[in-house]
Write an enzyme that holds these catalytic residues in place. Structure first.
Site, mmCIF file in Angstrom:
data_model
loop_
_atom_site.group_PDB
_atom_site.id
_atom_site.type_symbol
_atom_site.label_atom_id
_atom_site.label_comp_id
_atom_site.label_asym_id
_atom_site.label_seq_id
_atom_site.Cartn_x
_atom_site.Cartn_y
_atom_site.Cartn_z
ATOM 1 N N LYS A 161 -8.378 -1.177 4.530
ATOM 2 C CA LYS A 161 -7.405 -1.109 5.635
ATOM 3 C C LYS A 161 -7.687 0.077 6.550
ATOM 4 O O LYS A 161 -7.822 1.210 6.083
ATOM 5 C CB LYS A 161 -5.988 -0.968 5.071
ATOM 6 C CG LYS A 161 -4.910 -0.722 6.133
ATOM 7 C CD LYS A 161 -3.516 -0.786 5.558
ATOM 8 C CE LYS A 161 -2.468 -0.539 6.630
ATOM 9 N NZ LYS A 161 -2.330 0.881 6.984
ATOM 10 N N THR B 123 -6.780 2.451 1.936
ATOM 11 C CA THR B 123 -6.617 2.951 3.306
ATOM 12 C C THR B 123 -7.721 3.959 3.607
ATOM 13 O O THR B 123 -7.917 4.916 2.857
ATOM 14 C CB THR B 123 -5.233 3.601 3.485
ATOM 15 O OG1 THR B 123 -4.236 2.609 3.264
ATOM 16 C CG2 THR B 123 -5.069 4.154 4.902
ATOM 17 N N SER C 261 3.165 1.257 -0.983
ATOM 18 C CA SER C 261 2.456 2.490 -0.654
ATOM 19 C C SER C 261 2.291 3.408 -1.861
ATOM 20 O O SER C 261 3.193 3.523 -2.699
ATOM 21 C CB SER C 261 3.237 3.243 0.430
ATOM 22 O OG SER C 261 2.712 4.531 0.639
ATOM 23 N N HIS D 256 -3.356 2.205 11.944
ATOM 24 C CA HIS D 256 -2.285 2.882 11.201
ATOM 25 C C HIS D 256 -1.001 2.948 12.037
ATOM 26 O O HIS D 256 -0.273 3.943 12.019
ATOM 27 C CB HIS D 256 -2.747 4.289 10.803
ATOM 28 C CG HIS D 256 -2.202 4.796 9.492
ATOM 29 N ND1 HIS D 256 -2.983 4.974 8.376
ATOM 30 C CD2 HIS D 256 -0.957 5.180 9.115
ATOM 31 C CE1 HIS D 256 -2.236 5.440 7.385
ATOM 32 N NE2 HIS D 256 -0.996 5.566 7.805
ATOM 33 N N TYR E 165 -4.232 5.604 -1.683
ATOM 34 C CA TYR E 165 -4.827 6.787 -1.055
ATOM 35 C C TYR E 165 -5.635 7.501 -2.124
ATOM 36 O O TYR E 165 -5.086 8.010 -3.109
ATOM 37 C CB TYR E 165 -3.736 7.736 -0.547
ATOM 38 C CG TYR E 165 -3.147 7.378 0.799
ATOM 39 C CD1 TYR E 165 -3.968 7.171 1.912
ATOM 40 C CD2 TYR E 165 -1.769 7.276 0.973
ATOM 41 C CE1 TYR E 165 -3.427 6.862 3.151
ATOM 42 C CE2 TYR E 165 -1.223 6.966 2.213
ATOM 43 C CZ TYR E 165 -2.060 6.764 3.294
ATOM 44 O OH TYR E 165 -1.517 6.454 4.523
HETATM 45 C C1 GLV Z 1 1.659 7.537 6.082
HETATM 46 O O1 GLV Z 1 0.732 6.871 5.744
HETATM 47 C C2 GLV Z 1 2.095 7.649 7.424
HETATM 48 O O2 GLV Z 1 1.475 7.034 8.307
HETATM 49 O O3 GLV Z 1 3.069 8.378 7.653
#
Ligand code: GLV
Length: 350
Positions: A224, A153, A103, A248, A127
């Site tokens: 994603k 994402t 991440s 997500h 991100y």
């Molecule tokens: C971060 O991407 C979350 O979903 O907390």
């Protein structure tokens, strides 16, 4: 996998704020519940009288060889689970022979994570920030550190409303930061993650940003957070090398369709052109098998691996992944398929 015991063991060693951050979802958590329920609803139509004396689940995806098509989903702030955080997750994934998606919001730098697991394959979850200079720098760093794909994402234009995060004033404890971005997600009143995200992430992403990433780095781009066939087509038309069907983990739009239910239409639309992956609610090898039968090329596992990391560190992660591999092999034998290439939609009872 005994998912409930694993979650209970993790809960014992995590702070309440950290536990609820990971376990929780958005609003009424309808989609969190739907994700697991949807896999449980899928019914199979197994073959018999096929020779399954040897079963093989080795897979290759975007150049990465994997023991099985089960990747570690990108998850933020893993030092909330274990001192060694992302480094332990990366070593566990490498030991089990799979890809870890790291991440942007990791609690170690992407370089340190790569150095911690030299034999492993890492992809970088990206991100895009409003600050495009900073964003460019992140993907360049990932490429330089040996990451083999960018996972863009696209389902966080704003952070959702997460009641558990707000209630616990989610922020990182002293001595812990989102290392790539040098923030501790300090909470002013509610969730520090929401405050950071809404200020920093770019809500203006379009398919053109796929080409933008490709103009910066020479890496495949995986998109994603797609739930619709038309968006999957827009992404692949713009150059996406793979898509991940995902809501997500039920952490963004509550009430969104379960990923298992969204998968077939996306496979139908783009599965002939690019690999389609799926995450959300996958808890064991039978779920992996169902995803492959519905047309996925691979799956990603999230929360269970966070719990495994909390409860057992690197060993916990490797052990969980190995257990999923055993379960997948057993499901394949029980469904009369000896090789991943034989898994198709005829195995789904419709
Ligand atoms: C971060 O991407 C979350 O979903 O907390």
């Amino acid at each position: 996998v005994d998912h409930e015991s694993l979650e209970a063991a993790a809960r014992e060693v995590m702070s309440p704020a950290a536990y609820h951050y990971v376990a929780g979802g958005s609003d009424d958590e309808i989609t969190v519940a739907e994700n697991t329920a949807a896999w449980r609803r899928v019914r199979l139509l197994p073959h018999v009288l096929n020779d399954v004396s040897t079963v093989s689940h080795a897979a290759t995806l975007l150049g990465a060889d994997m023991t099985a098509p089960v990747l570690v989903a990108p998850m933020a702030t893993q030092r909330l689970a274990h001192d060694e955080g992302e480094k332990a997750m990366a070593r566990g994934a490498a030991r089990a022979g799979t890809v870890m998606v790291v991440s942007t919001m990791a609690t170690a730098t992407l370089e340190d994570i790569a150095a911690a697991a030299p034999g492993g394959t890492l992809w970088f979850q990206f991100y895009v920030h409003r600050d495009r200079g900073l964003s460019e720098d992140l993907v360049r760093r990932a490429e330089a550190a040996g990451y083999e794909a960018v996972v863009l994402t696209v389902d966080v234009p704003v952070l959702s409303n997460r009641r558990r995060e707000a209630e616990h004033h989610f922020q990182l404890p002293d001595g812990m930061t989102v290392a790539n971005l040098d923030t501790s997600l300090e909470s002013v009143e509610g969730s520090g993650l929401a405050e950071y995200t809404n200020a920093a992430f770019d809500p203006g992403l379009t398919p053109d940003d796929i080409g933008w990433i490709k103009s910066i780095v020479d890496l495949p781009v995986v998109v994603k957070g797609v739930l619709r066939a038309d968006d999957a087509v827009r992404a692949t038309d713009a150059g996406a090398d793979a898509v991940i069907v995902s809501n997500h983990g039920g952490r963004q739009m509550d009430g969104a369709i379960a990923s298992a239910d969204a998968l077939p239409a996306v496979v139908e639309a783009v599965g002939g052109n690019v690999p389609v992956l799926v995450d959300g609610g996958i808890r064991g090898g039978n779920d992996v098998f169902k995803a492959l039968a519905l047309g996925a090329s691979a799956v990603l596992v999230g929360r269970p691996l966070y719990w495994a990391l909390a409860a057992g560190g690197e060993d916990g992660v490797a052990g969980y992944l190995e257990e999923i591999h055993t379960e997948l092999a057993r499901a394949m034998a029980l469904c009369g398929v000896a090789d991943l290439s034989e898994i198709d939609s005829s195995l789904i009872a419709s």
